[in-house]
Scaffold this motif. Structure first.
Motif, PDB file in Angstrom:
ATOM      1  N   VAL A   1      39.934  38.743  53.301  1.00  0.00           N
ATOM      2  CA  VAL A   1      40.661  39.366  52.252  1.00  0.00           C
ATOM      3  C   VAL A   1      40.504  39.159  50.913  1.00  0.00           C
ATOM      4  CG1 VAL A   1      43.270  39.691  51.536  1.00  0.00           C
ATOM      5  CG2 VAL A   1      42.511  39.642  53.925  1.00  0.00           C
ATOM      6  N   LEU A   2      39.900  40.347  50.263  1.00  0.00           N
ATOM      7  CA  LEU A   2      39.708  39.850  48.828  1.00  0.00           C
ATOM      8  C   LEU A   2      40.615  40.426  47.871  1.00  0.00           C
ATOM      9  CD1 LEU A   2      36.007  41.324  49.198  1.00  0.00           C
ATOM     10  CD2 LEU A   2      36.792  39.146  49.948  1.00  0.00           C
ATOM     11  N   LYS A   3      40.589  39.741  46.740  1.00  0.00           N
ATOM     12  CA  LYS A   3      41.923  40.099  45.652  1.00  0.00           C
ATOM     13  C   LYS A   3      41.104  40.330  44.528  1.00  0.00           C
ATOM     14  CE  LYS A   3      45.433  38.291  43.037  1.00  0.00           C
ATOM     15  NZ  LYS A   3      46.299  36.955  42.531  1.00  0.00           N
ATOM     16  N   GLN A   4      41.322  41.414  43.950  1.00  0.00           N
ATOM     17  CA  GLN A   4      40.608  41.581  42.698  1.00  0.00           C
ATOM     18  C   GLN A   4      41.324  40.751  41.310  1.00  0.00           C
ATOM     19  OE1 GLN A   4      38.863  45.152  39.759  1.00  0.00           O
ATOM     20  NE2 GLN A   4      40.300  45.834  41.415  1.00  0.00           N
ATOM     21  N   THR A   5      40.323  40.131  40.610  1.00  0.00           N
ATOM     22  CA  THR A   5      40.875  39.667  39.516  1.00  0.00           C
ATOM     23  C   THR A   5      40.095  39.728  38.387  1.00  0.00           C
ATOM     24  OG1 THR A   5      42.108  37.804  40.831  1.00  0.00           O
ATOM     25  CG2 THR A   5      41.611  37.476  38.795  1.00  0.00           C
ATOM     26  N   GLY A   6      40.354  40.332  37.318  1.00  0.00           N
ATOM     27  CA  GLY A   6      39.622  40.514  36.189  1.00  0.00           C
ATOM     28  C   GLY A   6      38.120  41.153  36.370  1.00  0.00           C
ATOM     29  N   GLY A   7      38.287  42.145  37.578  1.00  0.00           N
ATOM     30  CA  GLY A   7      37.295  43.121  37.831  1.00  0.00           C
ATOM     31  C   GLY A   7      36.327  42.284  38.780  1.00  0.00           C
ATOM     32  N   GLN A   8      36.593  41.160  39.448  1.00  0.00           N
ATOM     33  CA  GLN A   8      35.923  40.379  40.317  1.00  0.00           C
ATOM     34  C   GLN A   8      36.691  40.145  41.662  1.00  0.00           C
ATOM     35  OE1 GLN A   8      35.175  36.646  38.252  1.00  0.00           O
ATOM     36  NE2 GLN A   8      32.949  37.362  38.196  1.00  0.00           N
ATOM     37  N   PHE A   9      36.068  40.290  42.648  1.00  0.00           N
ATOM     38  CA  PHE A   9      36.718  40.258  44.124  1.00  0.00           C
ATOM     39  C   PHE A   9      36.604  38.895  44.416  1.00  0.00           C
ATOM     40  CE2 PHE A   9      35.991  44.851  43.687  1.00  0.00           C
ATOM     41  CZ  PHE A   9      37.192  45.324  44.242  1.00  0.00           C
ATOM     42  N   ILE A  10      37.914  38.215  44.712  1.00  0.00           N
ATOM     43  CA  ILE A  10      37.891  36.771  45.196  1.00  0.00           C
ATOM     44  C   ILE A  10      38.195  36.730  46.541  1.00  0.00           C
ATOM     45  CG2 ILE A  10      38.887  34.765  44.433  1.00  0.00           C
ATOM     46  CD1 ILE A  10      37.332  35.907  42.029  1.00  0.00           C
ATOM     47  N   VAL A  11      37.757  35.707  47.435  1.00  0.00           N
ATOM     48  CA  VAL A  11      37.997  35.534  48.839  1.00  0.00           C
ATOM     49  C   VAL A  11      39.372  34.768  48.754  1.00  0.00           C
ATOM     50  CG1 VAL A  11      37.496  34.666  50.911  1.00  0.00           C
ATOM     51  CG2 VAL A  11      35.636  35.371  49.474  1.00  0.00           C
ATOM     52  N   GLU A  12      40.234  35.363  49.235  1.00  0.00           N
ATOM     53  CA  GLU A  12      41.819  34.615  49.521  1.00  0.00           C
ATOM     54  C   GLU A  12      41.986  34.429  51.093  1.00  0.00           C
ATOM     55  OE1 GLU A  12      43.686  33.869  47.184  1.00  0.00           O
ATOM     56  OE2 GLU A  12      42.794  34.691  45.323  1.00  0.00           O
ATOM     57  N   TYR A  13      41.492  35.048  51.977  1.00  0.00           N
ATOM     58  CA  TYR A  13      41.761  34.789  53.415  1.00  0.00           C
ATOM     59  C   TYR A  13      40.350  34.883  54.134  1.00  0.00           C
ATOM     60  CZ  TYR A  13      43.273  35.199  58.219  1.00  0.00           C
ATOM     61  OH  TYR A  13      43.623  35.239  59.637  1.00  0.00           O
ATOM     62  N   VAL A  14      40.222  34.076  55.258  1.00  0.00           N
ATOM     63  CA  VAL A  14      39.132  34.218  56.256  1.00  0.00           C
ATOM     64  C   VAL A  14      39.589  34.031  57.327  1.00  0.00           C
ATOM     65  CG1 VAL A  14      36.725  33.357  56.713  1.00  0.00           C
ATOM     66  CG2 VAL A  14      37.385  33.432  54.368  1.00  0.00           C
ATOM     67  N   GLY A  15      39.109  34.926  58.625  1.00  0.00           N
ATOM     68  CA  GLY A  15      39.545  34.674  59.911  1.00  0.00           C
ATOM     69  C   GLY A  15      39.960  35.712  60.572  1.00  0.00           C
ATOM     70  N   THR A  16      40.914  35.713  61.464  1.00  0.00           N
ATOM     71  CA  THR A  16      41.398  36.494  62.487  1.00  0.00           C
ATOM     72  C   THR A  16      42.507  37.381  61.972  1.00  0.00           C
ATOM     73  OG1 THR A  16      41.999  36.699  64.888  1.00  0.00           O
ATOM     74  CG2 THR A  16      42.899  34.996  63.676  1.00  0.00           C
ATOM     75  N   ILE A  17      42.510  38.464  62.673  1.00  0.00           N
ATOM     76  CA  ILE A  17      43.515  39.668  62.282  1.00  0.00           C
ATOM     77  C   ILE A  17      45.199  39.020  62.723  1.00  0.00           C
ATOM     78  CG2 ILE A  17      44.412  41.874  62.589  1.00  0.00           C
ATOM     79  CD1 ILE A  17      41.697  42.726  63.301  1.00  0.00           C
ATOM     80  N   ASP A  18      45.280  38.534  63.765  1.00  0.00           N
ATOM     81  CA  ASP A  18      46.495  37.875  64.159  1.00  0.00           C
ATOM     82  C   ASP A  18      46.165  36.926  65.493  1.00  0.00           C
ATOM     83  OD1 ASP A  18      46.177  39.615  66.609  1.00  0.00           O
ATOM     84  OD2 ASP A  18      47.048  41.325  65.662  1.00  0.00           O
TER      85      ASP A  18
END
Length: 206
Positions: free
Chosen positions: A146-163
């Motif tokens: 899951v990537l969050k856009q911050t200031g035009g950049q995409f930052i990794v906020e979550y890594v792993g499984t769906i549920d």
């Protein structure tokens, strides 16, 4: 002497195998890392990039495949995630990283057929060089970043499984992606930012 030579040959083979695995599976992105742009071929034959999502609040990048039973089990749940969060700025972007020579089900033509059959509301793109999967450090299908856009950049906020229920959607207790994106939309930190992906190993090219 013969025993020593046999041991030495075995040790060399193990070392070569380990180095090959490391070469194919680099560390990849960690939480907080900025994701570099990439270019992939979507099932509609368009070239899509991460920059195409610059107007979004983030992206749910999921590495998936046609042949993997775990990926198939998650299809409907991914469709529901996209329907829930795309309108809120977090669309799903599915990426197929496998070598199609390993499984013909993962060919581009079969990706197109599967996308039509399931009526995917999200992009389904082929990582033909496998460079994107290696850059992320993805090892399985499905595996989510899951990537969050911050200031035009995409930052990794979550890594792993769906549920927490990879085979039975009716038995889910923790919806990790739903929780993560909901937290980000609320301006809160992700409570469980790293989970273990469960699925089929990515089939790397020789």
């Amino acid at each position: 002497m013969k025993a020593f030579i046999s041991w030495l040959c075995t040790a060399i083979l193990i070392l070569q195998s380990t180095l090959a695995i490391r070469a194919q599976n680099p560390k990849g992105y960690s939480l907080g890392d900025v994701v570099a742009d990439f270019r992939l071929r979507n099932v509609d034959s368009r070239q899509i990039t991460l920059a195409d999502y610059k107007d979004q609040r983030g992206v749910i990048v999921v590495f998936m495949s046609n042949h993997c039973p775990f990926a198939k089990a998650y299809e409907d749940r991914l469709i529901n995630l996209d329907r829930k969060f795309a309108t809120q700025g977090y669309p799903v972007l599915a990426v197929m990283p496998n070598d199609p020579k390993a499984y013909s089900d993962d060919s581009f033509q079969n990706m197109q057929a599967r996308s039509r059959e399931k009526n995917y509301p999200f992009a389904y793109a082929m990582d033909e060089t496998q460079a994107t999967a290696k850059a992320f450090g993805a090892t399985r299908t499905p595996e989510v970043f899951v990537l969050k856009q911050t200031g035009g950049q995409f930052i990794v906020e979550y890594v792993g499984t769906i549920d927490d229920s990879p085979q039975d959607g009716s038995s889910v207790q923790r919806r990790y992606i739903d929780e993560a994106v909901s937290s980000l939309l609320a301006g809160k930190p992700v409570q469980s930012p790293i989970t273990k992906p469960i699925g089929c190993a990515i089939k790397w090219k020789n």
